[in-house]
Write a protein that holds these residues in place. Structure first.
Motif, short mmCIF file in Angstrom:
data_model
loop_
_atom_site.label_atom_id
_atom_site.label_comp_id
_atom_site.label_asym_id
_atom_site.label_seq_id
_atom_site.Cartn_x
_atom_site.Cartn_y
_atom_site.Cartn_z
N ALA A 275 6.68 67.00 1.49
CA ALA A 275 6.57 65.59 1.12
C ALA A 275 5.45 64.90 1.89
CB ALA A 275 7.90 64.88 1.36
N TRP A 278 2.00 65.58 0.32
CA TRP A 278 1.90 65.23 -1.09
C TRP A 278 2.20 66.39 -2.04
CZ3 TRP A 278 1.68 60.28 -0.35
CH2 TRP A 278 0.91 59.76 0.69
N GLU A 280 4.55 67.16 -4.10
CA GLU A 280 5.75 66.55 -4.67
C GLU A 280 6.67 67.58 -5.33
OE1 GLU A 280 7.08 62.96 -7.75
OE2 GLU A 280 4.99 63.68 -7.74
N ARG A 284 10.52 68.45 -4.10
CA ARG A 284 11.70 68.23 -4.95
C ARG A 284 12.46 69.54 -5.16
NH1 ARG A 284 11.88 63.20 -6.91
NH2 ARG A 284 9.95 62.00 -7.00
N LEU A 308 10.23 59.96 -0.59
CA LEU A 308 9.22 60.68 -1.37
C LEU A 308 8.75 59.84 -2.55
CD1 LEU A 308 7.60 63.23 -2.06
CD2 LEU A 308 9.62 64.09 -3.27
N ASN A 309 9.69 59.21 -3.28
CA ASN A 309 9.33 58.37 -4.42
C ASN A 309 8.42 57.22 -3.99
OD1 ASN A 309 10.82 59.92 -6.21
ND2 ASN A 309 12.68 58.68 -5.97
N MET A 312 4.93 58.62 -3.08
CA MET A 312 4.16 59.02 -4.26
C MET A 312 3.68 57.81 -5.05
SD MET A 312 3.94 62.19 -3.80
CE MET A 312 2.89 62.38 -5.24
#
Length: 327
Positions: A275, A278, A280, A284, A308-309, A312
């Motif tokens: 995370a 980057w 992603e 996840r 993380l959301n 991003m």
């Protein structure tokens, strides 16, 4: 003094160059011996392979500690303090010298002698096996030769006369010191001294690995040690995250996952590291695997996914702003 003598062992001759003082010291198990050494080929030029005086640091070994070049113990045990002697040693005693010399040179260069933290692919490992990284040692390993080992005995300390570092401990002592090092590392971590904590964790891991090499892989004693080492490695990785060494954290946690795919803590820490750089999709996937292995981690995973959301979204907004000015 040119007093040449045999030590009573096949393939060894001793020549005293400078006499020492007093009686021969007691070389009992656990005694630490400090000495300078020079290794030379038995050629016309007496080519020097290694010289501790050039490096500037004398050698230290502990009697009975199964040092790789055990012939040194035999040679030193014939010497007095201050004595300088040259030993001619046949190949039956020097065949393993190139491997030992590699470790000594790496230590002198400030590198890890065992490279426990360096990971390469199988092809790279194959080539690494064929080379020690030093041309002269590679040549000596391909064609073992008799060697001259010149030693200068400086000091012999009995076990009660010095503070023993972990390298000087027996296997039993190493296992006893592991929880002590673990505790010190945890305390340093809580104090925010992450670099210092990594050193304690690493020292403990090396103690375990030294003992583990003497067990049969994947049997119960070996697995118990593996579990201990993995727990310390994950602590080490937590420090790496705090120090923003994300790629190294990914490397170590991936190693654990490859060997032990059921370790949810390794997936969790790797997800956090992914995370931060980057990755992603990888993050996840790791967090999803954590939930599969331990549903009790739902709250922690939910928190990490929220972070993380947010990260991003911030990155996507930065990218939109950057590209908007290009058109």
């Amino acid at each position: 003094m040119q007093d040449t003598m045999l030590l009573g062992l096949e393939g060894i001759k001793k020549n005293i160059l400078h006499g020492g003082t007093g009686d021969i010291p007691k070389f009992i198990t656990g005694a630490k011996v400090t000495f300078h050494f020079r290794t030379q080929l038995c050629d016309a030029e007496r080519t020097v392979i290694d010289d501790s005086k050039v490096v500037g640091t004398p050698m230290e070994i502990v009697i009975g500690n199964m040092f790789k070049l055990d012939i040194w113990e035999t040679l030193l045990s014939s010497m007095r303090i201050g004595e300088v002697a040259e030993f001619w040693c046949d190949t039956i005693h020097t065949g393993i010298y190139p491997l030992v010399a590699k470790s000594m040179r790496r230590i002198a260069e400030g590198k890890d002698p065992v490279d426990w933290h360096i990971h390469t692919c199988g092809m790279a490992n194959m080539f690494a096996y064929n080379s020690l990284g030093y041309d002269d040692l590679d040549e000596l390993r391909r064609e073992p030769k008799p060697l001259y080992l010149s030693l200068e005995l400086m000091r012999v300390q009995q076990p009660s006369e010095y503070d023993r570092e972990t390298w000087a401990l027996s296997d039993e002592e190493r296992l006893k010191v592991v929880p002590v090092l673990h505790g010190h590392g945890n305390k340093l971590y809580k104090q925010g001294q992450y670099q210092e904590a990594t050193q304690k964790y690493k020292e403990a891991i090396i103690c375990i690995k030294n003992v583990q090499t003497k067990e049969k892989a994947w049997e119960v004693p070996w697995l118990k040690l593996e579990k201990m080492a993995n727990a310390l490695t994950l602590n080490y990785c937590q420090c790496l995250l705090r120090m923003e060494e994300y790629y190294e954290a990914i490397e170590h946690t991936s190693d654990i996952i490859n060997q032990h795919p059921g370790d949810f803590k390794a997936y969790y820490l790797r997800g956090k590291a992914h995370a931060e750089v980057w990755n992603e999709a990888e993050a996840r996937q790791d967090f999803s695997r954590v939930l599969d292995l331990d549903p009790g981690m739902k709250k922690a995973v939910k928190r990490e996914l929220a972070v993380l959301n947010m990260r991003m979204e911030e990155k996507n907004q930065e990218d939109r702003n950057k590209y908007r000015g290009m058109f």
